[in-house]
Enzyme design. Structure first.
Site, short mmCIF file in Angstrom:
data_model
loop_
_atom_site.label_atom_id
_atom_site.label_comp_id
_atom_site.label_asym_id
_atom_site.label_seq_id
_atom_site.Cartn_x
_atom_site.Cartn_y
_atom_site.Cartn_z
NE ARG A 173 2.32 -0.13 -0.79
CZ ARG A 173 2.61 -0.59 0.42
NH1 ARG A 173 2.45 0.19 1.48
NH2 ARG A 173 3.04 -1.82 0.59
CB SER A 188 3.96 1.14 5.00
OG SER A 188 2.68 1.17 5.60
CE LYS A 192 1.34 2.24 10.25
NZ LYS A 192 1.68 2.08 8.82
#
Length: 428
Positions: A173, A188, A192
């Site tokens: 990206r 994103s 995580k």
């Protein structure tokens, strides 16, 4: 039956369609394993930028990225787990005093952090300014540290097996003009954070000139998406929207910010850093189900004790002198008056040009580089008074940094009303 192949998935999203769970799972898995090439994933990412994703699609996309790697589990720890994530700003050193403070209140804080890129600093870069400190901590050692009642906090780098699909997609990206998508940004970040195994999460979403998100509406949209993703994944999640038009604290730069964080833990430090640290700590403690005021743990020295233990647990020497830059340059006030504006973006770019940040992942940083701010908006100044001190090991960077600071501050005749740090709170 819905077609499950790269071209069909790209065209479905291009035409405004909603992707099925099977399509999302297939394309993320294929991209992770190399079966879906970069050009096809880049085309899909661009289609998502233009067409967006529903809450269900975003949640499934996030889950697919989590399941591309390992999901950590800390449910058997003797303390409740809670983490914090900031979307990044200038002078944003809050994690450094916050993690040991919340640990001192009885929570376990598994904080997986990153490095700086561009004008925003990285938590790991700051901590690596401390002699001996290591960012890489094996999971077994993390568990030991988090279980230790005298430590209780780890700030470290994410392992390569944590949401590897996100790592690949983020890099793609970055070079294909597909960063600006709320679903992709939210997934994103949250892939995580969910994968790290925390039971609760407090998000600090920055808003303003020095932040990725410049408007309150955009920040609310991202915060809402992330809170929904956390909630859908079973993680107690809340987001605070905080101001980033002016740098936080009075320093921007790695070792400079460590020193300022230690001042806060010692009972001093800038008022805005103390305020935001306590605001976030109170949210984290509440999300962890603990009944304690973090201000008490800051005032009686427990937070400092946990800081020292946390640094030592990762190989650092909390008593070692911090790096200092070899060269300094002073920017002075040109007139008497009141400082009414100090632009966060300009200060961040100047600190980056001095060597405190990096242009590309993997570039080195200067630990001593950065900027000290001797006045903040609302302070009275006199002509010739130092406003900023610039620090660097490479004096040839001073002209570029000074150019970045041109028109970055305003000196007026009357103080502006103080701007609030906390702008909004988003909860499920």
């Amino acid at each position: 039956m819905t077609a499950v192949d790269a071209v069909s998935i790209i065209t479905a999203k291009r035409d405004g369609g909603e992707l099925s769970d099977a399509q999302i799972d297939w394309v993320v898995d294929g991209f992770t394993k190399g079966a879906v090439p970069d050009e096809q994933m880049a085309a899909l990412a661009m289609a998502i930028v233009w067409r967006g994703m529903t809450r269900r699609e975003t949640a499934r996309w996030t889950n697919a990225m989590i399941t591309s790697g390992r999901r950590m589990d800390f449910t058997d720890l003797p303390r409740p787990t809670v983490d914090k994530h900031s979307t990044g700003g200038v002078g944003d050193k809050i994690t450094l005093p916050l993690a040991p403070l919340v640990a001192a209140c009885g929570a376990a804080v598994p904080q997986l952090s990153g490095r700086g890129l561009g004008h925003t600093g990285g938590t790991l870069d700051k901590l690596e300014a401390i002699r001996g400190w290591r960012a890489d901590v094996p999971v077994a050692r993390m568990r030991e540290i988090l279980s230790d009642p005298g430590i209780g906090a780890v700030v470290c780098a994410a392992g390569a097996d944590l949401a590897p699909a996100d790592k690949r997609l983020y890099a793609l990206r970055d070079v294909t003009g597909t960063v600006e998508s709320i679903p992709l940004i939210a997934s994103s970040i949250m892939s995580k954070k969910i994968a790290e195994g925390t039971a609760a999460l407090v998000l600090d979403v920055k808003v303003g000139s020095g932040a990725f998100l410049k408007t309150l509406d955009g920040a609310r949209e991202l915060a809402t998406a992330m809170v929904e993703l956390g909630t859908d994944a079973g993680v107690r999640t809340v987001a605070l929207l905080t101001a980033m038009d002016t740098p936080l604290g009075r320093t921007a730069g790695n070792a400079l910010e460590v020193a300022e964080s230690v001042e806060v833990l010692a009972g001093g430090g800038p008022a805005d850093i103390v305020e935001l640290t306590l605001t976030l700590a109170r949210e984290m403690v509440a999300q962890a189900g603990l009944d304690i005021d973090p201000a008490d743990a800051l005032a009686d020295g427990r937070a400092m004790d946990h800081w020292r233990a946390m640094i030592q647990a990762q190989g650092g020497d909390p008593d070692a002198p911090l790096p200092r830059a070899k060269h300094t340059e002073i920017v002075r006030a040109e007139q008497d008056g009141v400082l009414t504006r100090l632009d966060a973006m300009a200060v961040g770019i100047a600190a980056w040009r001095l060597g405190a940040g990096r242009a590309r992942q993997g570039d080195p940083v200067q630990f001593g580089a950065g900027i000290e701010m001797h006045a903040k908006p609302g302070d009275s100044v006199t002509a010739g008074q130092p406003l900023l001190t610039l620090h660097t090991d490479t004096p040839g960077s001073f002209p570029g940094a000074i150019a970045a600071l041109e028109n970055s501050f305003t000196i007026g005749t009357a103080p502006a009303p103080p701007a609030p740090l906390l702008l909004d709170r988003i909860a499920p």
